[in-house]
Write a protein that holds these residues in place. Structure first.
Motif, PDB file in Angstrom:
ATOM      1  N   LEU A 258     -99.341  -7.704 -89.517  1.00  0.00           N
ATOM      2  CA  LEU A 258     -99.474  -6.254 -89.680  1.00  0.00           C
ATOM      3  C   LEU A 258     -98.762  -5.847 -90.961  1.00  0.00           C
ATOM      4  N   LEU A 259     -99.447  -5.085 -91.810  1.00  0.00           N
ATOM      5  CA  LEU A 259     -98.886  -4.618 -93.079  1.00  0.00           C
ATOM      6  C   LEU A 259     -98.835  -3.096 -93.024  1.00  0.00           C
ATOM      7  N   THR A 260     -97.647  -2.529 -92.894  1.00  0.00           N
ATOM      8  CA  THR A 260     -97.514  -1.087 -92.684  1.00  0.00           C
ATOM      9  C   THR A 260     -96.746  -0.446 -93.827  1.00  0.00           C
ATOM     10  N   PHE A 261     -97.223   0.720 -94.252  1.00  0.00           N
ATOM     11  CA  PHE A 261     -96.625   1.466 -95.349  1.00  0.00           C
ATOM     12  C   PHE A 261     -96.270   2.859 -94.833  1.00  0.00           C
ATOM     13  N   GLU A 262     -94.968   3.168 -94.815  1.00  0.00           N
ATOM     14  CA  GLU A 262     -94.496   4.457 -94.307  1.00  0.00           C
ATOM     15  C   GLU A 262     -95.088   4.763 -92.931  1.00  0.00           C
ATOM     16  N   PRO A 263     -94.970   3.847 -91.973  1.00  0.00           N
ATOM     17  CA  PRO A 263     -95.563   4.103 -90.655  1.00  0.00           C
ATOM     18  C   PRO A 263     -94.736   5.089 -89.844  1.00  0.00           C
ATOM     19  N   TYR A 264     -95.412   5.881 -89.028  1.00  0.00           N
ATOM     20  CA  TYR A 264     -94.725   6.746 -88.069  1.00  0.00           C
ATOM     21  C   TYR A 264     -94.463   5.953 -86.796  1.00  0.00           C
ATOM     22  N   GLY A 265     -93.549   6.455 -85.982  1.00  0.00           N
ATOM     23  CA  GLY A 265     -93.213   5.768 -84.744  1.00  0.00           C
ATOM     24  C   GLY A 265     -93.953   6.276 -83.531  1.00  0.00           C
ATOM     25  N   ASP A 266     -94.668   7.408 -83.669  1.00  0.00           N
ATOM     26  CA  ASP A 266     -95.434   7.944 -82.541  1.00  0.00           C
ATOM     27  C   ASP A 266     -96.659   8.666 -83.098  1.00  0.00           C
ATOM     28  N   VAL A 303     -93.049  -3.980 -93.438  1.00  0.00           N
ATOM     29  CA  VAL A 303     -92.776  -2.540 -93.377  1.00  0.00           C
ATOM     30  C   VAL A 303     -92.303  -2.085 -94.747  1.00  0.00           C
ATOM     31  N   ASP A 304     -93.061  -1.194 -95.367  1.00  0.00           N
ATOM     32  CA  ASP A 304     -92.715  -0.678 -96.693  1.00  0.00           C
ATOM     33  C   ASP A 304     -92.277   0.774 -96.556  1.00  0.00           C
ATOM     34  N   ILE A 305     -91.113   1.103 -97.106  1.00  0.00           N
ATOM     35  CA  ILE A 305     -90.531   2.431 -96.952  1.00  0.00           C
ATOM     36  C   ILE A 305     -90.279   3.037 -98.322  1.00  0.00           C
ATOM     37  N   ALA A 306     -90.630   4.295 -98.490  1.00  0.00           N
ATOM     38  CA  ALA A 306     -90.400   4.985 -99.755  1.00  0.00           C
ATOM     39  C   ALA A 306     -88.909   5.133-100.005  1.00  0.00           C
ATOM     40  N   GLY A 307     -88.495   4.915-101.266  1.00  0.00           N
ATOM     41  CA  GLY A 307     -87.090   4.996-101.605  1.00  0.00           C
ATOM     42  C   GLY A 307     -86.481   6.351-101.311  1.00  0.00           C
ATOM     43  N   HIS A 308     -87.259   7.433-101.528  1.00  0.00           N
ATOM     44  CA  HIS A 308     -86.741   8.769-101.279  1.00  0.00           C
ATOM     45  C   HIS A 308     -86.689   9.109 -99.800  1.00  0.00           C
ATOM     46  N   ALA A 309     -87.247   8.214 -98.946  1.00  0.00           N
ATOM     47  CA  ALA A 309     -87.268   8.503 -97.512  1.00  0.00           C
ATOM     48  C   ALA A 309     -86.182   7.747 -96.755  1.00  0.00           C
ATOM     49  N   ARG A 310     -85.258   7.102 -97.473  1.00  0.00           N
ATOM     50  CA  ARG A 310     -84.282   6.237 -96.802  1.00  0.00           C
ATOM     51  C   ARG A 310     -83.442   7.003 -95.785  1.00  0.00           C
ATOM     52  N   ARG A 312     -84.404   9.893 -94.374  1.00  0.00           N
ATOM     53  CA  ARG A 312     -85.230  10.777 -93.566  1.00  0.00           C
ATOM     54  C   ARG A 312     -85.608  10.108 -92.255  1.00  0.00           C
ATOM     55  N   THR A 313     -86.069  10.913 -91.341  1.00  0.00           N
ATOM     56  CA  THR A 313     -86.397  10.412 -90.011  1.00  0.00           C
ATOM     57  C   THR A 313     -87.446   9.321 -90.071  1.00  0.00           C
ATOM     58  N   ASN A 314     -88.485   9.505 -90.900  1.00  0.00           N
ATOM     59  CA  ASN A 314     -89.565   8.528 -90.939  1.00  0.00           C
ATOM     60  C   ASN A 314     -89.045   7.151 -91.353  1.00  0.00           C
ATOM     61  N   GLY A 315     -88.228   7.091 -92.407  1.00  0.00           N
ATOM     62  CA  GLY A 315     -87.682   5.823 -92.842  1.00  0.00           C
ATOM     63  C   GLY A 315     -86.760   5.209 -91.805  1.00  0.00           C
ATOM     64  N   GLN A 316     -85.962   6.024 -91.142  1.00  0.00           N
ATOM     65  CA  GLN A 316     -85.054   5.520 -90.123  1.00  0.00           C
ATOM     66  C   GLN A 316     -85.822   4.954 -88.936  1.00  0.00           C
ATOM     67  N   VAL A 317     -86.899   5.645 -88.538  1.00  0.00           N
ATOM     68  CA  VAL A 317     -87.697   5.174 -87.408  1.00  0.00           C
ATOM     69  C   VAL A 317     -88.364   3.848 -87.745  1.00  0.00           C
ATOM     70  N   ALA A 318     -88.928   3.758 -88.958  1.00  0.00           N
ATOM     71  CA  ALA A 318     -89.602   2.524 -89.365  1.00  0.00           C
ATOM     72  C   ALA A 318     -88.624   1.352 -89.382  1.00  0.00           C
ATOM     73  N   ARG A 319     -87.415   1.580 -89.904  1.00  0.00           N
ATOM     74  CA  ARG A 319     -86.410   0.516 -89.925  1.00  0.00           C
ATOM     75  C   ARG A 319     -85.988   0.141 -88.507  1.00  0.00           C
ATOM     76  N   GLY A 339     -87.349   5.078-105.929  1.00  0.00           N
ATOM     77  CA  GLY A 339     -87.926   6.138-106.750  1.00  0.00           C
ATOM     78  C   GLY A 339     -89.250   6.673-106.271  1.00  0.00           C
ATOM     79  N   HIS A 340     -89.738   6.195-105.137  1.00  0.00           N
ATOM     80  CA  HIS A 340     -91.047   6.635-104.644  1.00  0.00           C
ATOM     81  C   HIS A 340     -90.894   7.498-103.409  1.00  0.00           C
ATOM     82  N   ASP A 341     -91.927   8.312-103.170  1.00  0.00           N
ATOM     83  CA  ASP A 341     -91.990   9.153-101.980  1.00  0.00           C
ATOM     84  C   ASP A 341     -93.214   8.753-101.167  1.00  0.00           C
ATOM     85  N   HIS A 342     -93.535   9.530-100.168  1.00  0.00           N
ATOM     86  CA  HIS A 342     -94.619   9.229 -99.237  1.00  0.00           C
ATOM     87  C   HIS A 342     -95.968   9.534 -99.907  1.00  0.00           C
TER      88      HIS A 342
END
Length: 402
Positions: A258-266, A303-310, A312-319, A339-342
């Motif tokens: 599975l290759l996920t980019f900025e995935p949500y948890g729900d 799991v790929d996470i945007a640097g600016h989302a570290r 934020r809730t989305n990045g925390q949930v993905a991690r 340096g990237h966002d969603h």
């Protein structure tokens, strides 16, 4: 400094350059000055148009939906199909881009869908690798790619430039040849633009049924792809990233990677509109069930996470989801895009790294193909591709700097 594979992911692009924004802003400023002097209505309208163009170019430079003029055609084709304008008959497969030296072919397929699934007409985009027609008995690994919301099947091929990227990676020997397929996840009903890959119980589209009972069998029948789950990869960005996690974990018999980019948890609001009861919604809450869902022993998750989302809730949930999967024995690679966002710029930047991770997990007979010379060498380009090498097992984490 950016790595060669990162430079390959995001080369200079006309519609994402600074100078078109600067030119449009200059025209806007000139229109304002001249309009004040003349007071003419034409100058006012022209200034408004220039301002709108400047805004559109600036937003596109940030989000990356349309990196090149050629991407416009893909988006128009995808949305025209949905609006039933010049829609080919179901089952039609058109060549969108003919294969050239060192490049694959891009196809626009009209996959037939049973009426009871309540899906609109749509285009499924397909990329077949160089040499696809030369070995009629060969079956290739499958890369199935799910778009985000709002979006369409064209997103991966247009915004993320998947055909160009795969051309470079495959012909350089960085990854073995694959077949890439990008379907449309838009549906009908209360949440037609945000289906989350679900089967609606509120009168909307049956996306999950479409994916696994219609699309996947059609792909197996009409494209030469492997039916071995170890040679299947499911990718997704944003809402598509959630869908890739949810569908991949709930259907472990279909995909090993599975290759996920900025995935949500729900499934979020889209899920609440797609599903009638809180209990149905909870069945797709990855954050809640990830610790209990049965996992195959060979599962791999990127799991790929945007640097600016570290923070934020989305990045925390993905991690957090990645951590649970790793603790349960899955092979997990978490990567941060500084340096990237969603945005699609971020997804495109991380895609080569995701593909390298996926390639390293393919069976040995597939991975050995990465060291063989390209059958159809590309003409020299300004952006060199990564050197070919036998990929070893990837680490379970990645540094926060590319």
């Amino acid at each position: 400094m950016r790595s060669p594979i990162s430079r390959l992911a995001d080369p200079p692009r006309l519609l994402r350059a600074r100078w078109p924004v600067a030119v449009a802003a200059g025209l806007t400023a000139a229109g304002v000055l001249l309009g004040r002097r003349s007071g003419g209505r034409r100058w006012t309208l022209g200034t408004g148009g220039a301002l709108a163009l400047t805004t559109a170019l600036a937003v596109n430079r940030y989000v990356g939906y349309v990196p090149t003029p050629g991407a416009v055609g893909m988006y128009l084709a995808s949305w025209s199909a949905r609006l039933h304008r010049s829609t080919p008959p179901p089952g039609t497969v058109r060549t969108w881009r003919q294969a050239e030296d060192g490049s694959g072919r891009v196809l626009a397929a009209q996959v037939p869908v049973p009426r009871e699934l309540r899906l609109p007409a749509s285009i499924t985009w397909v990329w077949t690798p160089p040499g696809y027609d030369d070995e009629p008995e060969r079956r290739y690994p499958l890369l199935l790619m799910l778009h985000g919301t709002p979006g369409s099947s064209a997103d991966w091929f247009a915004a993320a430039e998947v055909p160009r990227l795969l051309d470079e990676l495959v012909t350089s020997g960085a990854i073995p040849p694959v077949v890439a397929v990008a379907p449309d996840l838009n549906g009908t009903g209360l949440s037609w633009l945000d289906t989350e890959g679900l089967d609606s119980t509120t009168g909307g589209a049956q996306i999950e049924t479409f994916l696994w009972q219609v699309l996947l069998p059609w792909v197996q029948q009409h494209l030469r792809v492997s039916d071995d789950r170890r040679r299947r990869m499911l990718a997704g960005f944003s809402a598509g990233g959630f869908a890739a996690l949810d569908q991949g974990l709930r259907h472990p018999e279909l995909f090993a990677t599975l290759l996920t980019f900025e995935p949500y948890g729900d499934p979020g609001l889209g899920g609440r509109l797609m599903l009638r009861t809180p209990e149905e919604w909870a069945e797709h809450d990855v954050s809640s069930y990830v610790g209990d869902v049965p996992l195959p022993p060979d599962l791999g998750v990127f799991v790929d996470i945007a640097g600016h989302a570290r923070g934020r809730t989305n990045g925390q949930v993905a991690r957090s989801i990645a951590g649970v999967l790793r603790a349960r024995g899955a092979q997990v690679l978490v990567r941060n895009e500084p340096g990237h966002d969603h945005t699609w710029v971020m997804a495109k930047h991380g895609l080569p790294h995701a593909l390298a991770f996926a390639a390293s997990r393919l069976p040995a007979d597939e991975r050995r193909l990465t060291t063989e010379p390209a059958r159809h060498p590309r003409r020299p380009s300004a952006q060199p591709a990564p050197p070919a090498r036998e990929p070893g097992p990837p680490p379970t984490s990645a540094p926060d700097a590319a």
